[in-house]
Design an enzyme around this catalytic site. Structure first.
Site, mmCIF file in Angstrom:
data_model
loop_
_atom_site.group_PDB
_atom_site.id
_atom_site.type_symbol
_atom_site.label_atom_id
_atom_site.label_comp_id
_atom_site.label_asym_id
_atom_site.label_seq_id
_atom_site.Cartn_x
_atom_site.Cartn_y
_atom_site.Cartn_z
ATOM 1 C CE LYS A 201 -2.417 3.248 1.748
ATOM 2 N NZ LYS A 201 -1.926 4.543 1.292
ATOM 3 C CD GLU A 275 12.103 3.803 9.446
ATOM 4 O OE1 GLU A 275 12.091 4.767 10.250
ATOM 5 O OE2 GLU A 275 12.138 3.942 8.226
ATOM 6 C CB CYS A 309 12.484 8.406 9.204
ATOM 7 S SG CYS A 309 13.428 7.275 8.181
ATOM 8 C CD GLU A 406 9.559 12.645 11.814
ATOM 9 O OE1 GLU A 406 8.423 12.171 11.936
ATOM 10 O OE2 GLU A 406 10.535 11.961 11.441
HETATM 11 P P1 NAP Z 1 1.526 8.576 7.599
HETATM 12 O O1 NAP Z 1 0.180 9.145 7.750
HETATM 13 O O2 NAP Z 1 2.107 7.820 8.723
HETATM 14 O O3 NAP Z 1 1.479 7.662 6.281
HETATM 15 C C1 NAP Z 1 2.302 6.540 6.021
HETATM 16 C C2 NAP Z 1 1.492 5.455 5.336
HETATM 17 O O4 NAP Z 1 0.453 4.976 6.209
HETATM 18 C C3 NAP Z 1 0.774 5.919 4.081
HETATM 19 O O5 NAP Z 1 0.761 4.874 3.122
HETATM 20 C C4 NAP Z 1 -0.613 6.197 4.608
HETATM 21 O O6 NAP Z 1 -1.593 6.210 3.621
HETATM 22 C C5 NAP Z 1 -0.803 5.053 5.561
HETATM 23 N N1 NAP Z 1 -1.850 5.262 6.553
HETATM 24 C C6 NAP Z 1 -2.438 6.420 6.943
HETATM 25 N N2 NAP Z 1 -3.341 6.181 7.922
HETATM 26 C C7 NAP Z 1 -3.316 4.860 8.152
HETATM 27 C C8 NAP Z 1 -4.015 3.998 9.061
HETATM 28 N N3 NAP Z 1 -4.898 4.461 9.937
HETATM 29 N N4 NAP Z 1 -3.727 2.683 9.043
HETATM 30 C C9 NAP Z 1 -2.817 2.192 8.201
HETATM 31 N N5 NAP Z 1 -2.136 2.937 7.309
HETATM 32 C C10 NAP Z 1 -2.376 4.267 7.284
HETATM 33 O O7 NAP Z 1 2.531 9.686 7.209
HETATM 34 P P2 NAP Z 1 2.153 11.029 6.417
HETATM 35 O O8 NAP Z 1 0.811 11.565 6.790
HETATM 36 O O9 NAP Z 1 2.380 10.767 4.995
HETATM 37 O O10 NAP Z 1 3.216 12.004 7.023
HETATM 38 C C11 NAP Z 1 2.955 12.588 8.293
HETATM 39 C C12 NAP Z 1 4.206 12.729 9.072
HETATM 40 O O11 NAP Z 1 4.768 11.443 9.287
HETATM 41 C C13 NAP Z 1 5.301 13.495 8.363
HETATM 42 O O12 NAP Z 1 5.156 14.856 8.508
HETATM 43 C C14 NAP Z 1 6.509 12.957 9.069
HETATM 44 O O13 NAP Z 1 6.718 13.624 10.271
HETATM 45 C C15 NAP Z 1 6.160 11.527 9.338
HETATM 46 N N6 NAP Z 1 6.712 10.608 8.349
HETATM 47 C C16 NAP Z 1 7.701 9.782 8.747
HETATM 48 C C17 NAP Z 1 8.275 8.916 7.824
HETATM 49 C C18 NAP Z 1 9.361 7.992 8.200
HETATM 50 O O14 NAP Z 1 10.075 7.514 7.338
HETATM 51 N N7 NAP Z 1 9.541 7.663 9.467
HETATM 52 C C19 NAP Z 1 7.853 8.889 6.513
HETATM 53 C C20 NAP Z 1 6.790 9.744 6.132
HETATM 54 C C21 NAP Z 1 6.244 10.576 7.075
HETATM 55 P P3 NAP Z 1 -2.015 7.630 2.995
HETATM 56 O O15 NAP Z 1 -0.788 8.249 2.457
HETATM 57 O O16 NAP Z 1 -2.947 7.244 1.931
HETATM 58 O O17 NAP Z 1 -2.632 8.418 4.107
#
Ligand code: NAP
Ligand code: MG
Length: 502
Positions: A201, A275, A309, A406
């Site tokens: 996904k 992660e 990250c 973050e």
């Molecule tokens: P996120 O919401 O954690 O999204 C990561 C993945 O999880 C996406 O594929 C997302 O789908 C999916 N997802 C969202 N809600 C979910 C749920 N309830 N159950 C299962 N999967 C779900 O991250 P983001 O909103 O893209 O970014 C938000 C913040 O996360 C960033 O600002 C950053 O601080 C952090 N981040 C961290 C990393 C890392 O490598 N550690 C990477 C990206 C972001 P959708 O995209 O379709 O919502």
């Protein structure tokens, strides 16, 4: 700096242009399908905010179909009945095709995510290819062991005891938008090497390279149902995490969603590896090679526009060099060439989305309102696209949101430390513990500090010192488990203990 942004599709390869035409379907059981509801969503070019293409939006019903396809391919074969060396050849082939098509993947990643196409080809795609080849090799090297049992309650008994390493089963792989292809490779390669079947996904912001990778799996000759890809929003990820016939979820993304996945996994107690976020400490001692530390520290927080990250966003600098060092980092940051990912001279592209742009500029405003001083940057760049100037904050306090949280953008907070008092306590005060950097010429100091820092990866006199063979993952709220290296095989296998009375 003035904002002159060229149309970001100027130099597109014909194959990429062709890929972008028409609504993209996703891959379930070897078929490219529309979503059950017929819903679609648009994916955006962050360099100009324009629509790149339309993508099928999968929901719970689509996830269920994909899980059933993966279940069949696992329970009834052919994947689970295939010989390890046959799996090895197929996975290796994926790595080779990625290498052959690196430019195409790099362009598509640049368009969808905003990063430089050249960096995407050279780092994201090349490393993904390396990961597939590394784990292809593991397919034939997963071993159990024989165990010399004593069985004291069966006096005189003779036994033959051994362990089997078996795949976990159907794995849901949920990845973010910052390294869309690479984060998929981190999970797909070991999962497949160990004999699992998968549902991938991708993030809603960056679904495209995952779909192109689906074509690569077909080209490589993977049987239907082994790799399924469902594009969509968070609800699709949530359905996957809660599904009773999914045996494991591997997730990279925010700590907040990671916790939701842990909750969703309760139903069938599926295995979970995570992660998550970070607020990593990059520690610069006064005896460091000054120029190398400046360049390396800039890379620590600015690589991938700070959307890493592991980004070293808390820069601890020994007090005697603090002013000179932060001035040099700010000067280097102000020289970075900003522009769209398809411009070959671009070093810093736009952030991935309007949402991320709003979040990062919100942190800039909060930092300034709290009383931090920006040595460089502090605002958006240009007036179109999601660009933010590289920003170095000084005069910060540990409780400022720009120090604790973050940001996921091109922003660093610099904090002085006194060598007598040590740096470990301040560096370890975060809820996160993903990575850390140390800059010093003193070997003992380097190793002792590495032991003190609570982080899953510690890089000395470099930053982002990744390798496919090295385990990667977080302490504290940065995650569960270690990806890459031999430890990744642990995430995708379970051990069976077999004991025969002779
Ligand atoms: P996120 O919401 O954690 O999204 C990561 C993945 O999880 C996406 O594929 C997302 O789908 C999916 N997802 C969202 N809600 C979910 C749920 N309830 N159950 C299962 N999967 C779900 O991250 P983001 O909103 O893209 O970014 C938000 C913040 O996360 C960033 O600002 C950053 O601080 C952090 N981040 C961290 C990393 C890392 O490598 N550690 C990477 C990206 C972001 P959708 O995209 O379709 O919502
Ligand atoms: Mg996009």
């Amino acid at each position: 700096m003035t904002a002159t942004i060229e149309p970001s599709q100027a130099e597109l390869l014909p194959s990429v242009r062709n890929f972008l035409s028409g609504t993209k379907r996703f891959l379930v059981g070897g078929q490219w399908v529309e979503s059950a509801s017929g819903a679609t969503f648009e994916t955006i070019d962050p360099a100009n905010g324009q629509v790149l293409t339309t993508v099928a939006r999968g929901g719970a019903e689509d996830v269920d179909r994909a899980v059933r396809a993966a279940r069949t391919a696992f329970d009834e074969g052919p994947w689970s009945t295939m010989k390890p060396n046959e799996r090895e050849r197929l996975i290796w082939r994926v790595g080779d095709i990625l290498s052959e098509r690196a430019e195409e993947f790099g362009q598509l990643e640049a368009l969808d995510n905003g990063k430089s196409a050249g960096i995407a080809s050279a780092v994201d795609v090349a490393w993904s290819a390396d990961i597939f080849r590394y784990f292809a090799g593991w397919a034939t090297k997963i071993e159990g062991s024989t165990v010399n049992v004593s069985m004291p309650f069966v006096p005189g008994g003779q036994f033959h005891a051994y362990t089997l390493r078996e795949p976990v089963g159907v794995c849901g792989l949920i990845v973010p938008w910052n390294f869309p292809l690479l984060m998929a490779a981190f999970k797909l390669a070991p999962a497949l090497a160990a004999g699992n079947t998968v549902i991938l996904k991708p993030a809603e912001q960056t679904p495209l390279t995952a779909l192109l990778l689906g074509e690569v799996f077909e080209e490589a000759g993977f049987p239907p149902g082994v790799v399924n890809i469902v594009t969509g929003y968070g609800d699709a990820g949530a359905a996957l995490s809660a599904h009773d016939h999914v045996d494991k979820i591997a997730f990279t993304g925010s700590t907040e969603v990671g916790k939701k996945i842990v909750d969703a996994a309760r139903g069938n107690l599926k295995k979970v590896s995570l992660e998550l976020g970070g607020k990593s400490a990059n520690v610069v001692f006064a005896d460091a090679d000054f120029d190398a530390a400046v360049t390396g520290s800039l890379n620590a927080w600015l690589f991938n526009h700070g959307q890493c990250c592991v980004a070293g966003t808390r820069m601890f600098v020994e007090d005697s060099i603090f002013d000179d060092f932060t001035a040099a980092v700010a000067e280097a940051a102000s020289q970075v060439k900003i522009g769209p990912g398809l411009d070959p001279t671009t070093q810093l592209g736009p952030l991935v989305s309007q949402e991320q742009f709003d979040k990062v500029t919100g942190y800039l405003a909060a930092g300034l309102a709290d009383g931090a001083r920006a040595l460089t940057g502090g605002k958006r760049w240009g007036d179109t696209g999601f660009y933010v100037e590289p920003t170095v904050f000084v005069d910060v306090k540990p409780e400022f949101s720009i120090v604790e949280e973050e940001i996921f953008g091109p922003v660093v907070a610099a904090l002085p430390f006194n060598a007598e008092e040590g740096v470990a306590k301040a560096a370890n005060s975060s809820i996160y513990g993903l990575a850390a950097g140390i800059w010093t010429k003193d070997l003992s100091k380097a190793h002792l500090t590495a032991r003190q820092l609570k982080a899953g990866s510690v890089w000395i006199n470099q930053y982002n010192g990744f390798d496919t063979a090295m385990p990667f993952g977080g302490y504290k709220q940065s995650g569960w488990g270690r990806e890459l290296g031999a430890t990744a095989i642990d995430l995708y296998t379970q051990t069976k203990a077999v004991n025969i009375a002779l």
